[in-house]
Structure formats: structure tokens, C-alpha cells
Design an enzyme around this catalytic site. Structure first.
Site, mmCIF file in Angstrom:
data_model
loop_
_atom_site.group_PDB
_atom_site.id
_atom_site.type_symbol
_atom_site.label_atom_id
_atom_site.label_comp_id
_atom_site.label_asym_id
_atom_site.label_seq_id
_atom_site.Cartn_x
_atom_site.Cartn_y
_atom_site.Cartn_z
ATOM 1 N N HIS A 75 0.811 -1.218 0.000
ATOM 2 C CA HIS A 75 0.000 0.000 0.000
ATOM 3 C C HIS A 75 0.844 1.266 0.000
ATOM 4 C CE1 HIS A 75 -3.925 1.547 -0.210
ATOM 5 N NE2 HIS A 75 -4.517 0.701 0.624
ATOM 6 N N ASP A 96 -2.497 1.759 -4.739
ATOM 7 C CA ASP A 96 -3.805 2.004 -4.130
ATOM 8 C C ASP A 96 -4.851 1.129 -4.801
ATOM 9 O OD1 ASP A 96 -2.914 4.047 -2.333
ATOM 10 O OD2 ASP A 96 -2.815 5.413 -4.053
#
Length: 444
Positions: free
Chosen positions: A414, A418
Site C-alpha cells: 500500500h 492504491d
């Protein structure tokens, strides 16, 4: 004439040290450029150190069984001018070594009883502190060894890696609890808190061994896998998403080709080759998935090199299909077959396991239908291709039909990725796979 040093090479992206398994030369030997000098063992592969020069071996600076960090000098060679080299002995092979690397776990020959650790040093006269080599510190941390209670056999009483391995093999490991019991009781008016590292070691749980339990030694390759997985989980914030894909047409198309393909090409046309090809194509359109985190920047890789997981009974290897986007489905199927054979015969080369930019794992081969993979650090994502199963699906018009459905499970870093870009990427893989059929797709 001049003297040049040969150093421990970098034998892999995450390899920091190597152990001299066996010297193939001795002082006074004449060597040519690329001749093998020594066999080296690392956490990932076995390799040969090739000579970078033509000349005469003047000194071996490391002993067999000694572990050295990358960049440490292992031997020296006297470089002679043209016509000054003595003729090599008749039995000396002059064939050029290409530093053949054999991956897998191989039984090591016994090292000499006393080996001096090259990085460690005796106590500092001014501070009273003891310095240990990185290999000694790592083993001590992994096995909760209290170094204060270990008697070293190295030069000047230094503790070597072999000293710790001997303790580990015998099970006679001194721990932090032993230090506490051996230390005299001292009464003071105010006690300073113990260092956090010592507290953690003292409270570390000890697993009891009961009758019937089997103790399995941790191999070098298993340790390397464990370390990389821990590093990945600790450093990369994992997120996860899954998407269902209808691959009925793909299954029909592949099944219609498989027998003729096997007879013609000599290897299997697997479903997995279609999935790898689809992922490689989608990575070209969504290159952020083909990226790596580098602290102050994100590196978007140009080459699309797909890592694939190949398991043996006691280890997992991740060989790489280089430039997968440039290969046909047949080319990918051939490379999958060749890499799997190399893994199972212990013939993987270093080039076979380096350079991966994205991993595709065929978990469906074990019957799995849903899983969350740990990212192959330092890559940014890993895709799990699950088992293809028959499911009832509602078709346009409200009709039910049995369709071939597969789950694609994506784990992502992350920091780099995204949900939006990953969702678009998975949707593109889904679109490619659902439109793979006889009329629109060629395997050649």
C-alpha cells in the site's frame, strides 16, 4: 607486476555473505581469467568464484568453512605482463568457468575445527567491548545464544560462526537465563532498567519438546525464505483484493489444444501459461504494478519479468520468466516447464532467480480457491491464481449455466499501490482472460 585482490562477489540481490566451501586452487597455481577459484555456499545458492584476472595465486586469505561478507578479500593474484606467466601444470584445467550456480540445499563438507572470523575482533582495550561478526550476531539472535557464555576458538579467543553452529547442533545453547543465574547478586539503592533487547530475550517463550515430537533443523534455504517473508510483512503494509473471472472459453480452447500441443512441442500447455501472459500484457498497460518501493522514491521497472513460485518437498523457489510481455503463450509454457525442471533437479542458475518485478503464484495447483499471498519483497504485488471450479452463473436473460470460474487474489504494497489502480489492473486481466478463445487468441 602487480598484485590484485579477489573479493567475495554479490551472489544475489539479498545475499550479504558467503561461506568458502572448498578452494579449487592453491598458492603458486597459474590461473586464467574466469577460471574457478573456490566453491561458495550462500543462503540461496551454491556458486563458484571466478578469477577476474590472469596470473599466479599468491595467497589464500580465507579458510575453507569461513564465512565472509560480500566485498571481503578472499585471495590475491599476482598479475604478470605478457609472456611472463609460468606454464600451468599439465593437470590444470584451463577451460573457462561460467560460475555455474546450483540452487537448493546441499550437504556441506566438514569445515576445519578452528576458523577465524574475518570481521570479529578481540576486546577493545579502551572500552572493554567485544565486537562480533555479522554472521555470529545473526546466529546468536536467531537461536537466543548468550555470547558472554560462549568460549571462542578463533584467533585471540574470538567467537566464530562454527563455534555457534556446534552449540546449535548439540543443543547445548547458553541463554540469557543462564547469564542471569551466573551473575552475582548485587544490592543497589536504585536499579537501572535492563536494555529492551535483554528483556525480550529473557521473556522469549521456550517451546517444550514432548515425547513423540520431531525436531526438524532449519535449513539455509528455509531460513532465507523465513527471513524474506518476515521482512516483507514488517516493511510492506499489505492490502488485498479478489476478483472472479469466467474462464469457460479459455478452458475449452486450451483443452482442445493440449494433446496436439504436447505431441508437437514435447511439453504441456498449462492454464498457468495463459494467466502469466494475461498478467504480462496488463502490466504493460498499468506499469505502476511493476514497481518497487525505494524509501525516497518509487522505481517503476521497464522490463516485465514475472516471478513464478515452484515448490519442492522442503523449499520454495521463485524463478523468473524474463521479458514475459515479449513471449508467446507457447514461449511462456516452455519456460515454465524448463524452470520447473531446473528447480527439481537442483540446476537453477543465479540468472534464473534474479530480476523479478512481479510475482504470479499458481496456488490453484493445490486446489486452493482463495488465499492471500505475502509479497515477494521488494516487489509491490503478488497475484495468486486459484483453482478453476465449476459454478452456477446467471447469464444475460436470466438463464443459469455451469461455468468455469477462477478467483484472482492480489496482495499489494500500500506504500506503492492504491485500490483504484489495482482494481483497474485486475479488471484488465479479467477482460483478457474472458476473451481468450480459439477465434481471438493464438498460442504461437
Amino acid at each position: 607486476m602487480s598484485v590484485q585482490n579477489i573479493t567475495m562477489p554479490q551472489l544475489g540481490e539479498s545475499v550479504t555473505e558467503g561461506t568458502i566451501e572448498k578452494w579449487l586452487v592453491k598458492p603458486g597455481d597459474t590461473v586464467k581469467k574466469y577460471d574457478p577459484l573456490a566453491e561458495v555456499v550462500t543462503d540461496k545458492v551454491n556458486a563458484e568464484i571466478p578469477s577476474s584476472f590472469e596470473g599466479v595465486i599468491t595467497e589464500l586469505l580465507a579458510q575453507e568453512g569461513q564465512t565472509l561478507p560480500v566485498g571481503a578479500v578472499v585471495c590475491s593474484i599476482e598479475i604478470a605482463g605478457e609472456g611472463e606467466l609460468p606454464a600451468p601444470p599439465p593437470e590444470k584445467k584451463s577451460a573457462v568457468s561460467t560460475a555455474i550456480l546450483n540452487a537448493g540445499v546441499q550437504k556441506k563438507q566438514e569445515a576445519p575445527q578452528q576458523v577465524a572470523a574475518p570481521v570479529s575482533a578481540p576486546k577493545e582495550a579502551s572500552t572493554g567491548k567485544v565486537r562480533y561478526s555479522p554472521a555470529v550476531l545473526r546466529l546468536a539472535q536467531e537461536h537466543d545464544i548468550a555470547l558472554d557464555l560462549v568460549t571462542g576458538t578463533g584467533e585471540g579467543g574470538r567467537i566464530t560462526r562454527k563455534d555457534l553452529l556446534k552449540l546449535i547442533e548439540t543443543g547445548n545453547i547458553p541463554t540469557a537465563n543462564d547469564v542471569a543465574q551466573a551473575a552475582p547478586t548485587v544490592q543497589t539503592t536504585s536499579a537501572a532498567p535492563a536494555p529492551q533487547q535483554q528483556v525480550e530475550k529473557a521473556t522469549a517463550p521456550v517451546q517444550p519438546i514432548h515425547p513423540g515430537d520431531i525436531e526438524i533443523p532449519v535449513t539455509k534455504i528455509r531460513r532465507a525464505i523465513a527471513n524474506n517473508m518476515v521482512k516483507s510483512v514488517h516493511e510492506a503494509p499489505h492490502a488485498w483484493m479478489m476478483m472472479e473471472v469466467d474462464v469457460t472459453d479459455l478452458v475449452t480452447y486450451r483443452d482442445s489444444l493440449k494433446n496436439e500441443f504436447k505431441q508437437k512441442e514435447g511439453f504441456n500447455l498449462t492454464y498457468f501459461a495463459f494467466f502469466v501472459k494475461a498478467v504480462a500484457q496488463a502490466l504493460k498497460e498499468f506499469p505502476m504494478l511493476n514497481s518497487m518501493w525505494a524509501e525516497d522514491k518509487i522505481i517503476q521497472k521497464h522490463d516485465i519479468n514475472i516471478s513464478i513460485a515452484v515448490a519442492t518437498d522442503d523449499a520454495l523457489f521463485v524463478p523468473v520468466i524474463k521479458h514475459a510481455d515479449e513471449k508467446s503463450i507457447k514461449g511462456i509454457a516452455k519456460e515454465i516447464n524448463e524452470l520447473a525442471i531446473k528447480v527439481r533437479t537442483g540446476k537453477l542458475a543465479m540468472d534464473d532467480i534474479t530480476g523479478g518485478t512481479f510475482t504470479v503464484n499458481n496456488t490453484g495447483a493445490f486446489g486452493s480457491v482463495q488465499s492471500m499471498g505475502i509479497i515477494n519483497y521488494p516487489q509491490a504485488a503478488i497475484l495468486q491464481v486459484e483453482s478453476i471450479v465449476k459454478k452456477p452463473v446467471v447469464l444475460p436473460g436470466g438463464m443459469f449455466a455451469a461455468r468455469d470460474i477462477v478467483n484472482l487474489c492480489l496482495s499489494l504494497d500500500h506504500r506503492v499501490l492504491d485500490g483504484l489502480v489495482c482494481g483497474k489492473f485486475l479488471n484488465r486481466v479479467k477482460e483478457i482472460l474472458e476473451n481468450t478463445n480459439k477465434s481471438s487468441t493464438s498460442v504461437y
